[in-house]
Scaffold this motif. Structure first.
Motif, short mmCIF file in Angstrom:
data_model
loop_
_atom_site.label_atom_id
_atom_site.label_comp_id
_atom_site.label_asym_id
_atom_site.label_seq_id
_atom_site.Cartn_x
_atom_site.Cartn_y
_atom_site.Cartn_z
N VAL A 148 11.49 12.28 15.96
CA VAL A 148 10.26 13.02 16.28
C VAL A 148 10.57 14.51 16.42
CG1 VAL A 148 8.44 13.33 18.00
CG2 VAL A 148 9.12 11.01 17.29
N ALA A 149 11.67 14.83 17.07
CA ALA A 149 12.06 16.24 17.22
C ALA A 149 12.37 16.88 15.86
CB ALA A 149 13.28 16.35 18.14
N ALA A 150 12.78 16.05 14.89
CA ALA A 150 13.11 16.56 13.56
C ALA A 150 11.87 16.71 12.68
CB ALA A 150 14.11 15.64 12.88
N GLY A 151 10.69 16.34 13.19
CA GLY A 151 9.47 16.57 12.44
C GLY A 151 8.66 15.34 12.10
N MET A 152 9.12 14.15 12.45
CA MET A 152 8.34 12.94 12.20
C MET A 152 7.24 12.78 13.24
SD MET A 152 10.88 9.81 11.25
CE MET A 152 12.17 9.96 10.02
N THR A 153 6.17 12.11 12.86
CA THR A 153 5.21 11.65 13.85
C THR A 153 5.82 10.45 14.57
OG1 THR A 153 4.15 10.07 12.37
CG2 THR A 153 3.31 12.34 12.35
N PRO A 154 5.34 10.11 15.78
CA PRO A 154 5.84 8.90 16.43
C PRO A 154 5.65 7.65 15.57
CG PRO A 154 4.72 10.28 18.03
CD PRO A 154 4.49 10.90 16.70
N LEU A 155 4.52 7.55 14.87
CA LEU A 155 4.31 6.38 14.01
C LEU A 155 5.35 6.33 12.91
CD1 LEU A 155 2.70 3.90 13.15
CD2 LEU A 155 1.23 5.43 11.80
N ALA A 156 5.62 7.45 12.26
CA ALA A 156 6.62 7.48 11.20
C ALA A 156 7.99 7.10 11.74
CB ALA A 156 6.67 8.85 10.54
N ALA A 157 8.31 7.56 12.95
CA ALA A 157 9.60 7.19 13.55
C ALA A 157 9.66 5.69 13.78
CB ALA A 157 9.79 7.95 14.87
N LEU A 158 8.59 5.09 14.30
CA LEU A 158 8.58 3.64 14.51
C LEU A 158 8.68 2.90 13.18
CD1 LEU A 158 5.80 3.50 17.23
CD2 LEU A 158 8.19 2.84 17.56
N GLN A 159 8.10 3.43 12.13
CA GLN A 159 8.17 2.78 10.83
C GLN A 159 9.61 2.74 10.29
OE1 GLN A 159 5.25 5.17 8.80
NE2 GLN A 159 3.62 3.66 9.09
N THR A 160 10.43 3.74 10.66
CA THR A 160 11.81 3.71 10.17
C THR A 160 12.55 2.48 10.66
OG1 THR A 160 12.79 4.97 12.04
CG2 THR A 160 11.91 6.26 10.16
N ALA A 161 12.19 1.97 11.84
CA ALA A 161 12.90 0.83 12.44
C ALA A 161 12.15 -0.48 12.26
CB ALA A 161 13.12 1.08 13.94
N THR A 162 11.08 -0.45 11.46
CA THR A 162 10.29 -1.67 11.25
C THR A 162 10.06 -1.87 9.75
OG1 THR A 162 8.28 -0.38 11.75
CG2 THR A 162 9.25 -1.65 13.54
N VAL A 163 8.93 -1.39 9.23
CA VAL A 163 8.63 -1.65 7.82
C VAL A 163 9.64 -0.99 6.88
CG1 VAL A 163 6.18 -2.12 8.14
CG2 VAL A 163 6.93 0.25 7.89
N ASN A 164 10.09 0.22 7.19
CA ASN A 164 11.07 0.88 6.32
C ASN A 164 12.39 0.13 6.30
OD1 ASN A 164 9.10 2.83 6.18
ND2 ASN A 164 10.44 4.55 6.65
N ALA A 165 12.89 -0.22 7.48
CA ALA A 165 14.18 -0.90 7.56
C ALA A 165 14.11 -2.26 6.88
CB ALA A 165 14.61 -1.04 9.01
N ALA A 166 12.98 -2.96 7.01
CA ALA A 166 12.85 -4.25 6.34
C ALA A 166 12.92 -4.08 4.83
CB ALA A 166 11.53 -4.92 6.74
#
Length: 443
Positions: free
Chosen positions: A370-388
């Motif tokens: 988030v500090a690097a520029g992601m929205t909280p939703l985008a950050a959560l997606q990295t560990a859920t739908v993206n990682a899958a």
């Protein structure tokens, strides 16, 4: 000797698991059956649930779990005999996925010497079991473990329901050139070498092909190659390319023949680009990302696994000056590269390098994104739908019928405060409750 060490590791794992299980939560004991058993239905009720794909927050939600899978979300009625768990003022999320862990490692001043000269795989297996439980309690229900043969028996034991832990996709032994970052005997006397015949050191395309086959034969679900030098090793400079383009292509092509993907440890620009062009699935760390690399990663769909939180938490006390100097050089560059990758729209999957910092703190990575520029939703997606997607699995990463019942609950709203992910209150993995607050807690 290698087979004896592996058997010792498995015996240690099972013995320690038998000690941990009685102390686990009642839900774990209730559902710790062999794979394929069907426990009774469970309904989870919570004030909120986040759809991580759309960002929609569903209020007053009921998730019906049957066996290891989600049967329904907000069903019209519950089957007779359904157990109901009232979770209260929490937000339900899919179980988190960490794409870069080292369950068998805990970094300390002499950690490499300890592993190479004083320990067996049994020691690694015990450490991995303990760290797996810490990781699971932190809400990470799936991990990709990228180094350590001792993790293979743990992965199998978890899937059997014999011990608590996340689902594990293990790389087994990392592939390295002689004297490279993942050759653990680098910096030691020539008289010191691992007793294990399968330590991952391979030189030239044909040796790399053989090493890939060896890891897959013995349980690897992903192949990790060390494309460049690194920080926590006695070689340098940190960004130097190690595997050649030909060797990297050999690893990717052989792994692909077995339906297995390749992750490339890569800090320096030259090695990162060579790995991307060779067709690896993910770049681990990616500390020196140029415009050319960013464009190539976007064009090929290559995932970046940043492992960025460690810059705040790595303890270099007692490490050799060479390692401290390399960290001071590369870690700030890695943070800058993460910001550039986020701005460029490079596909990013969550990964931490847990083991370099204490296991169980994995969720600290979210706030860095988030500090690097992601929205909280985008950050959560990295560990859920993206990682899958990066794992190439379709059975997890969201809360919807038919998927694995891997669920976590956090207080508050993670879309407003991403740090609530660091306070996981409830964990279910494969339909088994492994963490649950006392009745009325947090109300």
């Amino acid at each position: 000797m290698p087979s004896l060490l592996r058997r010792a590791g498995l015996r240690a794992l099972v013995a320690l698991g038998s000690l941990l299980l009685p102390a686990a939560l009642p839900g774990l004991a209730l559902h710790a059956q062999e794979h394929g058993a069907t426990p009774e239905a469970i309904a989870l009720r919570a004030d909120r649930m986040l759809d991580v794909r759309t960002g929609e927050v569903v209020r007053d939600v009921t998730v019906l779990v049957e066996g290891a899978t989600i049967r329904a979300v907000n069903p019209g009625s519950l089957p007779a005999g359904t157990a109901v768990l009232e979770l209260g003022d929490v937000t339900l999320l899919p179980g988190f996925i960490d794409m870069h862990t080292h369950l068998a490692y805990d970094i300390g001043p002499d950690w490499v010497a300890r592993i190479v000269t004083r320990e067996t795989e049994g020691d690694g297996a015990i450490r991995a079991l303990l760290n797996a439980r810490r990781t699971l309690d932190a809400g990470f229900t799936t991990v990709r473990d990228v180094g350590g043969a001792a993790v293979i028996p743990l992965a199998r034991a978890v899937e059997r329901g014999a011990v608590p832990g996340p689902h594990i996709f293990s790389a087994r032994s990392s592939l390295s050139i002689t004297g490279g970052h993942c050759d653990l005997t680098t910096g030691f006397s020539p008289n010191v070498s691992p007793e294990r015949e399968d330590n991952g050191v391979a030189n030239g395309p044909w040796e790399v092909v053989e090493a890939v086959r060896h890891q897959i034969k013995h349980g690897a679900k992903v192949i990790k190659v060390c494309a460049t030098a690194g920080v926590l090793s006695l070689e340098g400079p940190v960004g130097a390319q190690q595997y050649t383009a030909e060797e990297l292509r050999a690893a990717v092509e052989e792994a692909a023949r077995h339906g297995v993907r390749v992750a490339a440890h890569a800090h320096g620009a030259q090695g990162i680009l060579a790995a991307v062009e060779a067709g690896v699935t993910s770049i681990e760390h990616g500390s020196q990302l140029t415009d050319e690399i960013l464009a190539a990663m976007k064009a090929r769909g290559t995932w970046l696994v940043p492992t960025s939180y460690l810059a705040d938490r790595i303890d270099l006390t007692g490490q050799p000056q060479l390692i401290r100097d390399k960290a001071a050089d590369i870690l700030p560059q890695a943070r800058a590269s993460l910001r550039r990758a986020v701005a460029a729209g490079v596909p990013i999957a969550f990964g931490t390098d847990a083991g370099v910092f204490p296991h169980g703190e994995n969720a600290g990575e979210f706030a860095v994104y988030v500090a690097a520029g992601m929205t909280p939703l985008a950050a959560l997606q990295t560990a859920t739908v993206n990682a899958a997607r990066a794992l190439e699995v379709e059975d997890r990463g969201e809360i919807r019928p038919g998927l694995l019942a891997d669920l976590v609950a956090v207080p508050g709203d993670p879309l407003q405060d991403i740090t609530v992910t660091e306070d996981v209150r409830f964990v279910m993995v494969g339909g088994r409750v492994v963490k649950h607050p006392p009745a009325g807690a947090g109300r």
